[in-house]
Design a protein around this motif. Structure first.
Motif, PDB file in Angstrom:
ATOM      1  N   LEU A 196     -47.294 106.303  55.446  1.00 45.48           N
ATOM      2  CA  LEU A 196     -46.189 107.164  56.179  1.00 45.48           C
ATOM      3  C   LEU A 196     -44.995 107.241  55.014  1.00 45.48           C
ATOM      4  O   LEU A 196     -44.191 108.080  54.849  1.00 45.48           O
ATOM      5  N   ARG A 197     -44.450 106.179  54.543  1.00 46.50           N
ATOM      6  CA  ARG A 197     -43.815 106.039  53.417  1.00 46.50           C
ATOM      7  C   ARG A 197     -43.963 107.035  52.398  1.00 46.50           C
ATOM      8  O   ARG A 197     -42.898 107.611  51.731  1.00 46.50           O
ATOM      9  N   GLU A 198     -45.284 107.204  51.822  1.00 49.26           N
ATOM     10  CA  GLU A 198     -45.494 108.023  50.857  1.00 49.26           C
ATOM     11  C   GLU A 198     -45.309 109.456  51.371  1.00 49.26           C
ATOM     12  O   GLU A 198     -44.893 110.201  50.481  1.00 49.26           O
ATOM     13  N   VAL A 199     -45.857 109.647  52.523  1.00 51.41           N
ATOM     14  CA  VAL A 199     -45.610 110.951  53.209  1.00 51.41           C
ATOM     15  C   VAL A 199     -44.251 111.370  53.023  1.00 51.41           C
ATOM     16  O   VAL A 199     -43.841 112.604  52.474  1.00 51.41           O
ATOM     17  N   MET A 200     -43.317 110.488  53.599  1.00 50.33           N
ATOM     18  CA  MET A 200     -42.036 110.965  53.698  1.00 50.33           C
ATOM     19  C   MET A 200     -41.378 111.147  52.262  1.00 50.33           C
ATOM     20  O   MET A 200     -40.546 111.969  52.102  1.00 50.33           O
TER      21      MET A 200
END
Length: 318
Positions: free
Chosen positions: A33-37
């Motif tokens: 999720l952090r990479e996506v955001m």
């Protein structure tokens, strides 16, 4: 593991499967999720986010579908987040088929996603802010967020949308009375749907009166308009879009739009930080530190607030 850069690139090209996978990563609180955001951050910030709320039975899905049609006629790409109650069995959205919006299913300029509340109060799914960002970064000009329809507590949408639309309908009994303590305070545009029914004019008058009672607006302040529609026939929808565009222009002219978006980002950061802290504190359940603090409280050496401060300091320092 998903190839996030590839998914983001495909989402930018308007590929629905890529958008779906990104939102699934958001909903599932994926380790990625952090990479996506991080990948989406420089791409978002362009979509106009419209929240659509109101008590059950007022025609939110039908109105949302009619608004999609109006925006598509204007050449806009539209994303829809339809937040539904959670299934007690699967945790998924109970109304995930979105039957009333099926006419848009084959339109490549429309992306419709059902999201489950998963027990979150206030009418929105906890992952809604990140899902909105996905649709924004994927090139949607307008994102319509249709909330679950839980009545008075359905006020979270005001903190997630640029413009909030509150729907009411005649013949809903004490609909306005039930709503006035909550959603009648958050609307930027009010819509009396099913206006072909008896009592529509009376509902609009009562709504106008109630809005006037709570009014404390100065010169140049926004006065929420009341629009009557028959969404099932598309009547009055163009007037709703006109009201939305007027509100957007008013916000941009006075800097209100930027203020709302900064406030929205602040709340999102706060929620993420509090959630992370709660998870870290939860991990000390049964830990000797917690037991020791509890013993000191029982012995009268420490009060619960001081003990909580010590616990938080210890967790954050660790």
């Amino acid at each position: 593991m998903q190839d996030v850069p590839s998914l983001v690139a495909q989402a930018r090209e308007g590929r629905p499967r890529a958008v779906a996978r990104l939102i699934s990563l958001v909903e599932g609180a994926s380790p990625q999720l952090r990479e996506v955001m991080a990948a989406l951050a420089p791409l978002a910030g362009h979509a106009y986010v419209v929240g659509i709320t109101g008590s059950p039975g007022v025609g939110k899905s039908t109105s949302t579908s009619a608004l999609v049609s109006a925006y598509r006629r204007a050449g806009k790409r539209v994303g829809v987040l339809a937040v539904d109650p959670s299934s007690p069995f699967s945790g998924g959205a109970l109304l995930g088929d979105r039957v009333r919006m099926s006419e848009h299913a084959s339109d490549p300029g429309v992306y419709i996603r059902s999201m489950a509340t998963r027990g979150h109060l206030g009418g929105l799914a906890w992952a809604a802010p990140q899902a909105i960002r996905v649709l924004d970064a994927a090139g949607c000009d307008v994102v319509l967020v249709e909330t679950v329809g839980v009545g008075q507590s359905e006020v979270d949408i005001a903190s997630q949308a640029d413009t909030s639309v509150v729907l009411l309908a005649p013949g809903m009994g004490d609909g306005i009375q039930a709503a006035k303590a909550g959603i009648l305070e958050i609307g930027d545009v009010y819509v009396v749907n099913k206006a072909d029914r008896d009592g529509a004019d009376a509902t609009a008058r009562e709504l106008n009166h109630m809005l006037g009672l709570g009014e404390s607006r100065g010169p140049g302040d926004w006065r929420p308009p009341i629009v009557k529609t028959v969404a099932a026939r598309g009547e009055g929808i163009d007037e709703v879009v006109e009201a939305l565009e007027k509100h957007r222009a008013w916000m941009e002219e006075r800097g209100v739009l930027a203020e709302r978006r900064v406030s929205r980002a602040s709340r999102e950061v706060e929620t993420i930080a509090v959630t992370a802290l709660r998870e870290r504190i939860g991990s000390v359940h049964g830990d000797r530190r917690l037991s020791s603090l509890a013993e000191r409280i029982v012995a009268g050496e420490l009060d619960p607030y001081a003990a909580a401060d010590e616990l938080v300091d210890g967790v954050t320092a660790g």
